[in-house]
Design an enzyme around this catalytic site. Sequence first.
Site, mmCIF file in Angstrom:
data_model
loop_
_atom_site.group_PDB
_atom_site.id
_atom_site.type_symbol
_atom_site.label_atom_id
_atom_site.label_comp_id
_atom_site.label_asym_id
_atom_site.label_seq_id
_atom_site.Cartn_x
_atom_site.Cartn_y
_atom_site.Cartn_z
ATOM 1 N N HIS A 212 -31.657 21.232 -16.000
ATOM 2 C CA HIS A 212 -30.542 22.075 -15.556
ATOM 3 C C HIS A 212 -30.785 23.511 -16.008
ATOM 4 C CE1 HIS A 212 -28.098 18.656 -14.277
ATOM 5 N NE2 HIS A 212 -28.529 18.051 -15.366
ATOM 6 N N LYS B 21 -49.775 18.986 -41.931
ATOM 7 C CA LYS B 21 -51.073 19.201 -42.567
ATOM 8 C C LYS B 21 -52.185 18.979 -41.534
ATOM 9 C CE LYS B 21 -51.804 14.438 -44.228
ATOM 10 N NZ LYS B 21 -52.094 13.604 -45.401
ATOM 11 N N THR C 33 -41.464 21.177 -29.245
ATOM 12 C CA THR C 33 -41.007 22.274 -28.387
ATOM 13 C C THR C 33 -42.096 23.295 -28.102
ATOM 14 O OG1 THR C 33 -40.242 23.560 -30.293
ATOM 15 C CG2 THR C 33 -38.660 22.038 -29.278
ATOM 16 N N LYS C 34 -43.214 23.233 -28.849
ATOM 17 C CA LYS C 34 -44.300 24.193 -28.622
ATOM 18 C C LYS C 34 -45.641 23.499 -28.809
ATOM 19 C CE LYS C 34 -43.980 26.038 -33.336
ATOM 20 N NZ LYS C 34 -43.735 27.264 -34.124
#
Length: 201
Positions: free
Chosen positions: A127, A199, A181-182
Amino acid sequence: MVVFLYRAIRKLKRITSKFFSQLGCFYVLKANGVEFSSFKSTGIPYVNVFSGGKMFIGKKLSIHNTIDGNPIGTYQKCTFVVYPNSSIEIGNNVGISQTALIAMANIKILNNVKIGGGTCIYTSDFHSLNAEIRRSKEDLQQRKTAPVTIGNDVFIGAHCIILKGVSIGDNSIIGAGSVVTKSIPSGEIWAGNPAHFIKKI
């Protein structure tokens, strides 16, 4: 006696279920025009490849759609949805348990990848982020999309969410329950919400 009878019935059920799972999965993949090689399946996945979408599966795909296939506490079946002008491409020797792959842009999973139970990979926000647009008929037309790529030998723990535009480098590990998210470089462990560097491997 009761234990023996229970185990015998359970074994017969598994043998019968395995046969119908393979048959049902074969039919669902064929009916959706999926190009595939060898696979094994417990249960039957949900597959919906829209006209103009494509799905490719390499050798030795393992699909677990039931609690019998991977008793990790997740009861959903695998879900593969490919929208027009998008694709899902899965490499060789990939294992997927109760996973959702929703391709409004391309999803590419390379070789020797393990994806834990209940993980979802999304290539869209679904959306608009603008409230006014969400209230309008333009909502679905305004949603943003971006491809997702999972590198070779990646291990994604159970109940993760991989969001649009993410690339995960070769040999990296995503901790259970993470929201990615990245993009993540090769050879690293990330975990958390949002996922952050833990790590190097």
